[in-house]
Design an enzyme around this catalytic site. Structure first.
Site, PDB file in Angstrom:
ATOM      1  CG  LEU A  33      -1.899  -1.190   1.308  1.00 58.34           C
ATOM      2  CD1 LEU A  33      -2.780  -1.064   2.545  1.00 58.34           C
ATOM      3  CD2 LEU A  33      -2.772  -1.296   0.059  1.00 58.34           C
ATOM      4  CG  HIS A  37      -3.158   1.254  -2.440  1.00 61.99           C
ATOM      5  ND1 HIS A  37      -1.814   1.024  -2.484  1.00 61.99           N
ATOM      6  CD2 HIS A  37      -3.693   0.542  -3.474  1.00 61.99           C
ATOM      7  CE1 HIS A  37      -1.527   0.202  -3.490  1.00 61.99           C
ATOM      8  NE2 HIS A  37      -2.648  -0.099  -4.113  1.00 61.99           N
ATOM      9  CB  SER A 187       2.327  -1.912  -5.576  1.00 65.43           C
ATOM     10  OG  SER A 187       1.117  -1.501  -4.974  1.00 65.43           O
TER      11      SER A 187
HETATM   12  P1  AMP Z   1      -3.646  -2.094  -6.978  1.00 61.69           P
HETATM   13  O1  AMP Z   1      -3.248  -2.475  -5.580  1.00 61.69           O
HETATM   14  O2  AMP Z   1      -2.505  -1.574  -7.796  1.00 61.69           O
HETATM   15  O3  AMP Z   1      -4.470  -3.157  -7.653  1.00 61.69           O
HETATM   16  O4  AMP Z   1      -4.605  -0.824  -6.835  1.00 61.69           O
HETATM   17  C1  AMP Z   1      -5.758  -0.855  -6.033  1.00 61.69           C
HETATM   18  C2  AMP Z   1      -6.573   0.382  -6.313  1.00 61.69           C
HETATM   19  O5  AMP Z   1      -5.800   1.535  -6.005  1.00 61.69           O
HETATM   20  C3  AMP Z   1      -6.975   0.506  -7.786  1.00 61.69           C
HETATM   21  O6  AMP Z   1      -8.297   1.004  -7.869  1.00 61.69           O
HETATM   22  C4  AMP Z   1      -5.987   1.501  -8.318  1.00 61.69           C
HETATM   23  O7  AMP Z   1      -6.459   2.222  -9.441  1.00 61.69           O
HETATM   24  C5  AMP Z   1      -5.799   2.412  -7.122  1.00 61.69           C
HETATM   25  N1  AMP Z   1      -4.532   3.120  -7.223  1.00 61.69           N
HETATM   26  C6  AMP Z   1      -3.318   2.590  -7.511  1.00 61.69           C
HETATM   27  N2  AMP Z   1      -2.382   3.558  -7.584  1.00 61.69           N
HETATM   28  C7  AMP Z   1      -3.020   4.731  -7.345  1.00 61.69           C
HETATM   29  C8  AMP Z   1      -2.603   6.092  -7.289  1.00 61.69           C
HETATM   30  N3  AMP Z   1      -1.342   6.449  -7.495  1.00 61.69           N
HETATM   31  N4  AMP Z   1      -3.544   7.033  -7.013  1.00 61.69           N
HETATM   32  C9  AMP Z   1      -4.838   6.678  -6.799  1.00 61.69           C
HETATM   33  N5  AMP Z   1      -5.292   5.412  -6.833  1.00 61.69           N
HETATM   34  C10 AMP Z   1      -4.401   4.452  -7.110  1.00 61.69           C
END
Ligand code: AMP
Length: 279
Positions: A33, A37, A187
């Protein structure tokens, strides 16, 4: 924060809350995270009575086994971050819990959106994303689902999946959170060396270059300039495109159509994506 590992336990807890008219917000993640997130958690906290975060590195959405193997896992830190941000519930399921032996795989008719950009470069990826999010939504009966604009195409795909499955959930799309220097938080950034992080700034710079220099007419020169910026920073480009808001490529701009620039590129086998609304 309450930690659930079993789907049935979490479902019955949430259903009890909903009987009491509590609004439930859900933030699905793959962990490792970061502030991106956490911004979704904060937004869900302000809109709902209960916020659920899930951490599950979903094997079915990785078309590249090496990428799956190397996906960062930082569960201890994640738990601390969620607690510090007052998340109410963490769902931390095993793979068997998400995909039990009787789990029935289905094919989602996503149409053309699955054939462009990420869909084109990561075959099967969006089927895997739909599979896991539908499964999670069938466990976490939420009112609001929080997604990040950083994964612009994923947001569109999941809207389509919800239309297809007729799940009753409202999608809320949150802005991309960036490092102070502009690099979109991800991540996967944890795998970048300092030197690679520095080079990765070229992605944000290239997107800004397009936004600042955009003019009606052919968009080819500006796309080529932006690609060069990435190549000079040692990136291999999967795609760098300008599209309308439905992800149809625009090569000649009328000066009016709202535009988005989207990019995916790898450095040292670490794949980064980003996008920017440019008009
Ligand atoms: P992930 O853990 O990469 O699958 O992301 C989980 C959620 O967090 C998804 O809806 C992503 O679009 C969102 N997310 C990932 N990176 C960012 C960021 N830099 N800013 C805002 N939301 C993000």
């Amino acid at each position: 924060m309450i930690l659930f590992k079993k789907a049935a336990d979490l479902s019955s807890f949430i259903d009890n809350q909903r009987v009491m008219n509590k609004k439930v917000g859900f933030v699905p993640t793959m962990g490792a995270l970061h502030a991106g997130h956490l911004s979704l958690i904060t937004q869900s906290k302000s809109d709902n009575d209960i916020t659920v975060c899930s951490i599950f590195v979903n094997p079915t959405q990785f078309n590249n086994p090496e990428d799956f193997k190397k996906y960062p896992i930082t569960i201890e830190t994640d738990i601390k971050l969620l607690e510090a941000n007052s998340c109410d519930i963490l769902f931390l399921p095993s793979t068997e819990e998400i995909y039990p032996p009787d789990f029935e795989k289905k094919y989602y008719q996503l149409g053309s959106i699955e054939r462009v950009l990420e869909g084109k470069h990561r075959p099967g990826h969006f089927q895997g994303v739909c599979m896991v999010v539908e499964r999670l939504l069938n466990i976490v009966h939420c009112d609001h689902l929080y997604l990040g604009k950083k994964d612009y195409q994923q947001c569109m795909v999941l809207k389509k999946m919800i239309e297809i499955t007729q799940l009753k959930v409202n999608i809320i799309v949150a802005e991309t959170i960036r490092e102070d220097n502009g690099l979109a938080m991800s991540s996967r950034n944890q795998r970048l060396s300092n030197n690679e992080k520095q080079k990765s700034l070229s992605i944000y710079k290239a997107l800004n270059h397009i936004k600042k220099n955009l003019k009606p007419g052919s968009l080819t020169p500006i796309i080529e300039e932006s690609k060069t910026m990435l190549i000079e920073s040692d990136f291999l480009i999967d795609y760098f495109e300008i599209t309308d808001s439905n992800l149809n490529e625009v090569s000649n701009w009328d000066g009016k159509t709202p535009l988005i620039a989207l990019v995916a590129a790898t450095i040292n086998n670490i794949r980064l994506i980003d996008n920017m609304i440019i008009a």
